[in-house]
Design a protein around this motif. Structure first.
Motif, PDB file in Angstrom:
ATOM      1  N   ARG A 139       0.801  -1.220   0.000  1.00  0.00           N
ATOM      2  CA  ARG A 139       0.000   0.000   0.000  1.00  0.00           C
ATOM      3  C   ARG A 139       0.838   1.277   0.000  1.00  0.00           C
ATOM      4  NH1 ARG A 139      -5.255  -1.183   0.910  1.00  0.00           N
ATOM      5  NH2 ARG A 139      -5.698  -3.290   1.632  1.00  0.00           N
ATOM      6  N   SER A 140       2.165   1.170   0.068  1.00  0.00           N
ATOM      7  CA  SER A 140       3.000   2.371   0.094  1.00  0.00           C
ATOM      8  C   SER A 140       2.942   3.082  -1.255  1.00  0.00           C
ATOM      9  CB  SER A 140       4.441   2.017   0.441  1.00  0.00           C
ATOM     10  OG  SER A 140       5.040   1.304  -0.619  1.00  0.00           O
ATOM     11  N   ASP A 141       3.206   4.385  -1.223  1.00  0.00           N
ATOM     12  CA  ASP A 141       3.134   5.179  -2.448  1.00  0.00           C
ATOM     13  C   ASP A 141       4.165   4.738  -3.488  1.00  0.00           C
ATOM     14  OD1 ASP A 141       1.046   6.695  -1.507  1.00  0.00           O
ATOM     15  OD2 ASP A 141       2.368   8.212  -0.613  1.00  0.00           O
ATOM     16  N   ALA A 142       5.285   4.225  -3.046  1.00  0.00           N
ATOM     17  CA  ALA A 142       6.333   3.819  -3.984  1.00  0.00           C
ATOM     18  C   ALA A 142       5.902   2.634  -4.850  1.00  0.00           C
ATOM     19  CB  ALA A 142       7.596   3.459  -3.220  1.00  0.00           C
ATOM     20  N   TYR A 143       5.069   1.750  -4.315  1.00  0.00           N
ATOM     21  CA  TYR A 143       4.711   0.532  -5.051  1.00  0.00           C
ATOM     22  C   TYR A 143       3.229   0.451  -5.405  1.00  0.00           C
ATOM     23  CZ  TYR A 143       9.308  -0.942  -3.644  1.00  0.00           C
ATOM     24  OH  TYR A 143      10.655  -1.006  -3.459  1.00  0.00           O
ATOM     25  N   LYS A 144       2.440   1.463  -5.040  1.00  0.00           N
ATOM     26  CA  LYS A 144       0.998   1.408  -5.293  1.00  0.00           C
ATOM     27  C   LYS A 144       0.690   1.354  -6.785  1.00  0.00           C
ATOM     28  CE  LYS A 144      -1.701   3.604  -2.522  1.00  0.00           C
ATOM     29  NZ  LYS A 144      -2.459   4.630  -1.801  1.00  0.00           N
ATOM     30  N   ASN A 145       1.441   2.075  -7.597  1.00  0.00           N
ATOM     31  CA  ASN A 145       1.192   2.127  -9.039  1.00  0.00           C
ATOM     32  C   ASN A 145       2.214   1.343  -9.848  1.00  0.00           C
ATOM     33  OD1 ASN A 145      -1.065   3.791  -8.705  1.00  0.00           O
ATOM     34  ND2 ASN A 145       0.255   5.575  -8.491  1.00  0.00           N
ATOM     35  N   ASP A 146       3.013   0.550  -9.198  1.00  0.00           N
ATOM     36  CA  ASP A 146       4.009  -0.264  -9.890  1.00  0.00           C
ATOM     37  C   ASP A 146       3.301  -1.373 -10.670  1.00  0.00           C
ATOM     38  OD1 ASP A 146       6.220  -1.647 -10.728  1.00  0.00           O
ATOM     39  OD2 ASP A 146       7.090  -1.923  -8.738  1.00  0.00           O
ATOM     40  N   PRO A 147       3.620  -1.564 -11.944  1.00  0.00           N
ATOM     41  CA  PRO A 147       2.933  -2.596 -12.728  1.00  0.00           C
ATOM     42  C   PRO A 147       3.213  -4.019 -12.230  1.00  0.00           C
ATOM     43  CG  PRO A 147       4.581  -1.475 -14.061  1.00  0.00           C
ATOM     44  CD  PRO A 147       4.526  -0.767 -12.750  1.00  0.00           C
ATOM     45  N   ARG A 148       4.244  -4.215 -11.457  1.00  0.00           N
ATOM     46  CA  ARG A 148       4.537  -5.546 -10.913  1.00  0.00           C
ATOM     47  C   ARG A 148       3.711  -5.866  -9.677  1.00  0.00           C
ATOM     48  NH1 ARG A 148      10.726  -4.745 -10.079  1.00  0.00           N
ATOM     49  NH2 ARG A 148       9.839  -2.754  -9.476  1.00  0.00           N
ATOM     50  N   ASN A 149       3.006  -4.884  -9.142  1.00  0.00           N
ATOM     51  CA  ASN A 149       2.194  -5.074  -7.946  1.00  0.00           C
ATOM     52  C   ASN A 149       0.921  -5.832  -8.320  1.00  0.00           C
ATOM     53  OD1 ASN A 149       0.733  -4.928  -5.603  1.00  0.00           O
ATOM     54  ND2 ASN A 149       1.002  -2.726  -5.317  1.00  0.00           N
ATOM     55  N   PRO A 150       0.738  -7.059  -7.812  1.00  0.00           N
ATOM     56  CA  PRO A 150      -0.451  -7.827  -8.190  1.00  0.00           C
ATOM     57  C   PRO A 150      -1.753  -7.258  -7.627  1.00  0.00           C
ATOM     58  CG  PRO A 150       0.812  -9.014  -6.541  1.00  0.00           C
ATOM     59  CD  PRO A 150       1.617  -7.801  -6.923  1.00  0.00           C
ATOM     60  N   TYR A 151      -1.683  -6.371  -6.654  1.00  0.00           N
ATOM     61  CA  TYR A 151      -2.875  -5.793  -6.036  1.00  0.00           C
ATOM     62  C   TYR A 151      -3.145  -4.378  -6.526  1.00  0.00           C
ATOM     63  CZ  TYR A 151      -2.157  -9.717  -2.915  1.00  0.00           C
ATOM     64  OH  TYR A 151      -1.973 -10.969  -2.412  1.00  0.00           O
ATOM     65  N   ARG A 152      -2.505  -3.965  -7.606  1.00  0.00           N
ATOM     66  CA  ARG A 152      -2.615  -2.590  -8.099  1.00  0.00           C
ATOM     67  C   ARG A 152      -4.055  -2.227  -8.438  1.00  0.00           C
ATOM     68  NH1 ARG A 152       0.217  -1.069 -13.613  1.00  0.00           N
ATOM     69  NH2 ARG A 152      -1.063  -2.838 -14.104  1.00  0.00           N
ATOM     70  N   GLU A 153      -4.757  -3.094  -9.153  1.00  0.00           N
ATOM     71  CA  GLU A 153      -6.137  -2.798  -9.543  1.00  0.00           C
ATOM     72  C   GLU A 153      -7.058  -2.759  -8.320  1.00  0.00           C
ATOM     73  OE1 GLU A 153      -7.084  -5.764 -12.365  1.00  0.00           O
ATOM     74  OE2 GLU A 153      -5.687  -4.989 -13.867  1.00  0.00           O
ATOM     75  N   GLN A 154      -6.857  -3.668  -7.408  1.00  0.00           N
ATOM     76  CA  GLN A 154      -7.670  -3.705  -6.191  1.00  0.00           C
ATOM     77  C   GLN A 154      -7.455  -2.437  -5.372  1.00  0.00           C
ATOM     78  OE1 GLN A 154      -6.835  -7.053  -3.704  1.00  0.00           O
ATOM     79  NE2 GLN A 154      -8.192  -6.390  -2.093  1.00  0.00           N
ATOM     80  N   LEU A 155      -6.212  -1.983  -5.251  1.00  0.00           N
ATOM     81  CA  LEU A 155      -5.925  -0.759  -4.509  1.00  0.00           C
ATOM     82  C   LEU A 155      -6.521   0.461  -5.196  1.00  0.00           C
ATOM     83  CD1 LEU A 155      -2.242  -1.478  -3.470  1.00  0.00           C
ATOM     84  CD2 LEU A 155      -4.249  -1.493  -2.001  1.00  0.00           C
ATOM     85  N   ALA A 156      -6.501   0.462  -6.535  1.00  0.00           N
ATOM     86  CA  ALA A 156      -7.082   1.584  -7.273  1.00  0.00           C
ATOM     87  C   ALA A 156      -8.588   1.653  -7.025  1.00  0.00           C
ATOM     88  CB  ALA A 156      -6.773   1.441  -8.751  1.00  0.00           C
ATOM     89  N   ARG A 157      -9.255   0.480  -6.997  1.00  0.00           N
ATOM     90  CA  ARG A 157     -10.691   0.456  -6.729  1.00  0.00           C
ATOM     91  C   ARG A 157     -10.989   0.925  -5.297  1.00  0.00           C
ATOM     92  NH1 ARG A 157     -11.606  -5.065  -7.314  1.00  0.00           N
ATOM     93  NH2 ARG A 157     -10.051  -5.441  -8.890  1.00  0.00           N
ATOM     94  N   GLU A 158     -10.163   0.530  -4.340  1.00  0.00           N
ATOM     95  CA  GLU A 158     -10.363   0.959  -2.960  1.00  0.00           C
ATOM     96  C   GLU A 158     -10.161   2.470  -2.823  1.00  0.00           C
ATOM     97  OE1 GLU A 158      -7.800  -1.290  -0.446  1.00  0.00           O
ATOM     98  OE2 GLU A 158      -8.879  -3.167  -0.785  1.00  0.00           O
ATOM     99  N   ASP A 159      -9.154   3.007  -3.509  1.00  0.00           N
ATOM    100  CA  ASP A 159      -8.915   4.453  -3.452  1.00  0.00           C
ATOM    101  C   ASP A 159     -10.067   5.223  -4.092  1.00  0.00           C
ATOM    102  OD1 ASP A 159      -6.572   4.180  -2.085  1.00  0.00           O
ATOM    103  OD2 ASP A 159      -5.275   4.363  -3.858  1.00  0.00           O
ATOM    104  N   ALA A 160     -10.593   4.688  -5.197  1.00  0.00           N
ATOM    105  CA  ALA A 160     -11.696   5.372  -5.881  1.00  0.00           C
ATOM    106  C   ALA A 160     -12.957   5.370  -5.018  1.00  0.00           C
ATOM    107  CB  ALA A 160     -11.972   4.712  -7.229  1.00  0.00           C
ATOM    108  N   SER A 161     -13.217   4.270  -4.341  1.00  0.00           N
ATOM    109  CA  SER A 161     -14.417   4.205  -3.500  1.00  0.00           C
ATOM    110  C   SER A 161     -14.239   5.009  -2.212  1.00  0.00           C
ATOM    111  CB  SER A 161     -14.772   2.755  -3.173  1.00  0.00           C
ATOM    112  OG  SER A 161     -13.770   2.162  -2.375  1.00  0.00           O
ATOM    113  N   ALA A 162     -13.025   5.191  -1.761  1.00  0.00           N
ATOM    114  CA  ALA A 162     -12.786   5.950  -0.543  1.00  0.00           C
ATOM    115  C   ALA A 162     -12.947   7.450  -0.774  1.00  0.00           C
ATOM    116  CB  ALA A 162     -11.380   5.661  -0.010  1.00  0.00           C
ATOM    117  N   HIS A 163     -12.740   7.909  -1.990  1.00  0.00           N
ATOM    118  CA  HIS A 163     -12.850   9.336  -2.293  1.00  0.00           C
ATOM    119  C   HIS A 163     -14.295   9.763  -2.483  1.00  0.00           C
ATOM    120  CE1 HIS A 163      -8.569  10.235  -2.611  1.00  0.00           C
ATOM    121  NE2 HIS A 163      -8.443   9.006  -3.112  1.00  0.00           N
ATOM    122  N   HIS A 164     -15.208   8.850  -2.656  1.00  0.00           N
ATOM    123  CA  HIS A 164     -16.609   9.193  -2.917  1.00  0.00           C
ATOM    124  C   HIS A 164     -17.391   9.238  -1.668  1.00  0.00           C
ATOM    125  CE1 HIS A 164     -16.714   8.868  -7.381  1.00  0.00           C
ATOM    126  NE2 HIS A 164     -15.496   8.453  -7.083  1.00  0.00           N
TER     127      HIS A 164
END
Length: 65
Positions: A40-65
């Motif tokens: 979940r750190s900022d350094a690896y949140k958007n790294d393409p090798r992160n297998p949870y990248r899409e899941q984290l993006a969905r969580e961030d999008a739902s948290a902002h609403h």
């Protein structure tokens, strides 16, 4: 008296191994928390090798609403 090498009472197996079981549980928990924090750190949140990248993006999008 022993019969074919068997004692009257069985040798305890679980009782002397409880510290190893406790240490395993503590180690598993700490490594799991460290892995979650690293993913979940900022350094690896958007790294393409992160297998949870899409899941984290969905969580961030739902948290902002």
């Amino acid at each position: 008296m022993s019969f074919l090498g068997f004692r009257r009472y069985p040798t305890p197996i679980v009782k002397p191994l409880w510290p190893f079981a406790a240490a395993s549980l503590i180690t598993f928990t700490l490594i799991s928390k460290a892995q979650d924090a690293a993913i979940r750190s900022d350094a690896y949140k958007n790294d393409p090798r992160n297998p949870y990248r899409e899941q984290l993006a969905r969580e961030d999008a739902s948290a902002h609403h």
